[in-house]
Write a protein that holds these residues in place. Structure first.
Motif, PDB file in Angstrom:
ATOM      1  N   ALA A 200      -6.485   0.328  -2.993  1.00  0.00           N
ATOM      2  CA  ALA A 200      -6.875  -0.115  -1.653  1.00  0.00           C
ATOM      3  C   ALA A 200      -7.967   0.780  -1.081  1.00  0.00           C
ATOM      4  CB  ALA A 200      -5.655  -0.122  -0.735  1.00  0.00           C
ATOM      5  N   ARG A 201      -7.840   2.080  -1.286  1.00  0.00           N
ATOM      6  CA  ARG A 201      -8.842   3.020  -0.762  1.00  0.00           C
ATOM      7  C   ARG A 201     -10.210   2.762  -1.387  1.00  0.00           C
ATOM      8  NH1 ARG A 201     -11.366   7.835  -1.512  1.00  0.00           N
ATOM      9  NH2 ARG A 201     -10.723   7.924  -3.693  1.00  0.00           N
ATOM     10  N   GLN A 202     -10.234   2.481  -2.673  1.00  0.00           N
ATOM     11  CA  GLN A 202     -11.501   2.212  -3.337  1.00  0.00           C
ATOM     12  C   GLN A 202     -12.140   0.930  -2.808  1.00  0.00           C
ATOM     13  OE1 GLN A 202     -13.249   4.096  -5.404  1.00  0.00           O
ATOM     14  NE2 GLN A 202     -11.718   5.722  -5.373  1.00  0.00           N
ATOM     15  N   LEU A 203     -11.321  -0.082  -2.527  1.00  0.00           N
ATOM     16  CA  LEU A 203     -11.857  -1.321  -1.966  1.00  0.00           C
ATOM     17  C   LEU A 203     -12.395  -1.094  -0.554  1.00  0.00           C
ATOM     18  CD1 LEU A 203      -9.279  -3.997  -3.194  1.00  0.00           C
ATOM     19  CD2 LEU A 203     -11.668  -3.750  -3.895  1.00  0.00           C
ATOM     20  N   LEU A 204     -11.698  -0.269   0.215  1.00  0.00           N
ATOM     21  CA  LEU A 204     -12.201   0.061   1.549  1.00  0.00           C
ATOM     22  C   LEU A 204     -13.545   0.775   1.458  1.00  0.00           C
ATOM     23  CD1 LEU A 204      -8.952   1.348   3.304  1.00  0.00           C
ATOM     24  CD2 LEU A 204     -10.317  -0.605   4.052  1.00  0.00           C
ATOM     25  N   SER A 221       2.921  -6.329   0.660  1.00  0.00           N
ATOM     26  CA  SER A 221       3.602  -7.533   1.125  1.00  0.00           C
ATOM     27  C   SER A 221       2.938  -8.128   2.357  1.00  0.00           C
ATOM     28  CB  SER A 221       5.071  -7.223   1.425  1.00  0.00           C
ATOM     29  OG  SER A 221       5.177  -6.163   2.375  1.00  0.00           O
ATOM     30  N   ASP A 222       2.370  -7.279   3.207  1.00  0.00           N
ATOM     31  CA  ASP A 222       1.640  -7.734   4.388  1.00  0.00           C
ATOM     32  C   ASP A 222       0.772  -6.592   4.893  1.00  0.00           C
ATOM     33  OD1 ASP A 222       3.342  -6.032   6.020  1.00  0.00           O
ATOM     34  OD2 ASP A 222       4.851  -7.607   5.895  1.00  0.00           O
ATOM     35  N   GLN A 223      -0.027  -6.866   5.924  1.00  0.00           N
ATOM     36  CA  GLN A 223      -0.948  -5.850   6.423  1.00  0.00           C
ATOM     37  C   GLN A 223      -0.216  -4.673   7.049  1.00  0.00           C
ATOM     38  OE1 GLN A 223      -3.862  -7.242   9.207  1.00  0.00           O
ATOM     39  NE2 GLN A 223      -5.133  -5.407   9.030  1.00  0.00           N
ATOM     40  N   ALA A 224       0.916  -4.949   7.727  1.00  0.00           N
ATOM     41  CA  ALA A 224       1.672  -3.858   8.346  1.00  0.00           C
ATOM     42  C   ALA A 224       2.164  -2.875   7.281  1.00  0.00           C
ATOM     43  CB  ALA A 224       2.841  -4.425   9.144  1.00  0.00           C
ATOM     44  N   HIS A 225       2.626  -3.409   6.145  1.00  0.00           N
ATOM     45  CA  HIS A 225       3.066  -2.558   5.031  1.00  0.00           C
ATOM     46  C   HIS A 225       1.903  -1.718   4.519  1.00  0.00           C
ATOM     47  CE1 HIS A 225       4.737  -2.328   0.650  1.00  0.00           C
ATOM     48  NE2 HIS A 225       4.963  -1.209   1.319  1.00  0.00           N
ATOM     49  N   PHE A 226       0.741  -2.352   4.394  1.00  0.00           N
ATOM     50  CA  PHE A 226      -0.456  -1.646   3.945  1.00  0.00           C
ATOM     51  C   PHE A 226      -0.807  -0.494   4.880  1.00  0.00           C
ATOM     52  CE2 PHE A 226      -5.329  -1.982   4.127  1.00  0.00           C
ATOM     53  CZ  PHE A 226      -5.504  -0.968   3.214  1.00  0.00           C
ATOM     54  N   VAL A 227      -0.793  -0.733   6.182  1.00  0.00           N
ATOM     55  CA  VAL A 227      -1.147   0.301   7.153  1.00  0.00           C
ATOM     56  C   VAL A 227      -0.155   1.458   7.090  1.00  0.00           C
ATOM     57  CG1 VAL A 227      -1.399   0.820   9.611  1.00  0.00           C
ATOM     58  CG2 VAL A 227      -2.364  -1.292   8.670  1.00  0.00           C
TER      59      VAL A 227
END
Length: 242
Positions: A200-204, A221-227
């Motif tokens: 995820a960090r590399q994509l950001l 699973s969702d954006q909240a999980h990602f954050v």
């Protein structure tokens, strides 16, 4: 501050991620730098003081903020996940989120060329000397099944759960956990969490895709999980880091 990085000899790249060096002139200003987990363990050689020091830095599970001193002359070896264990001969769990002086935990299969590094002030020369000593040490070692498993995980497009990984490898979950703690210093679940965060960090870093798209792309699973997960590893939200 000058930061340099170099790849090791091709025959070492299954164990060594990179050589790196930091050289800063005397400066009264202190600069804070956020260091993110990278799944790796390092040997750091510090030539800034009156006598050189070597220390191990283990696998990190969270970001740390480091304040640079007024003068730095560092040479480091970053090992790939699992790459240090064959040389150290001790479980990497001893170093997780911690560091230790080399003398307190000497490598059983390798003697770093500290005196040569002291003589070689040039970064490229230190890299060549590191190559020579590590090639000699690793010539008698073979990649084990755990190291190969860690390499395969790096390239898998979809990451499994720890339980699924244990089933794939034909060992019990407890056995897999013990092997991960020895070779990497963290559990398989923690390592898989870091791999997902790093993707995820590399994509950001490399794209302008929205956070929700990145979260779905790497398997959250969702954006909240990602954050939540990003904050656990980086100490800041994805938006702030970006």
């Amino acid at each position: 501050m000058s930061y340099r990085e170099s790849s090791p000899s091709p025959c070492l790249q299954e164990w060594i991620a990179a050589y790196w060096g930091i050289d800063s002139a005397v400066d009264s200003m202190l600069a804070a730098q956020r260091i993110l987990p990278d799944g790796c363990a390092d040997l750091i050689c510090d030539f800034s003081g009156t006598s050189p020091r070597m220390r191990w830095v283990g696998t990190m599970t969270r970001a740390i903020v480091v304040e640079a001193g007024s003068r730095q002359d560092l040479f480091g070896i970053r090992f790939v996940p699992g790459g240090l264990f064959p040389l150290l001969g001790a479980p990497l769990s001893l170093l997780t989120d911690d560091s230790a002086e080399f003398s307190a935990l000497p490598a059983q299969a390798w003697r770093p060329p500290l005196n040569g590094w002291c003589d070689d002030r040039d970064f490229a020369a230190r890299c060549r000397r590191a190559d020579t000593s590590l090639i000699a040490a690793l010539s008698s070692l073979r990649l084990d099944s755990m190291t190969r498993l860690l390499q395969r995980l790096q390239g898998r497009p979809a990451l499994p759960s720890a339980t699924a990984l244990a089933d794939e490898t034909g060992v019990g979950l407890r056995t897999l956990q013990r092997r991960f703690m020895e070779h990497v210093g963290v559990s398989p679940k923690q390592h898989l969490r870091w791999l997902r965060f790093e993707r995820a960090r590399q994509l950001l870093l490399r794209s302008d895709r929205r956070s929700v798209e990145i979260a779905m792309a790497v398997g959250y699973s969702d954006q909240a999980h990602f954050v939540r997960e990003f904050r656990r590893f980086a100490g800041v939200t994805p938006r702030r880091w970006r």
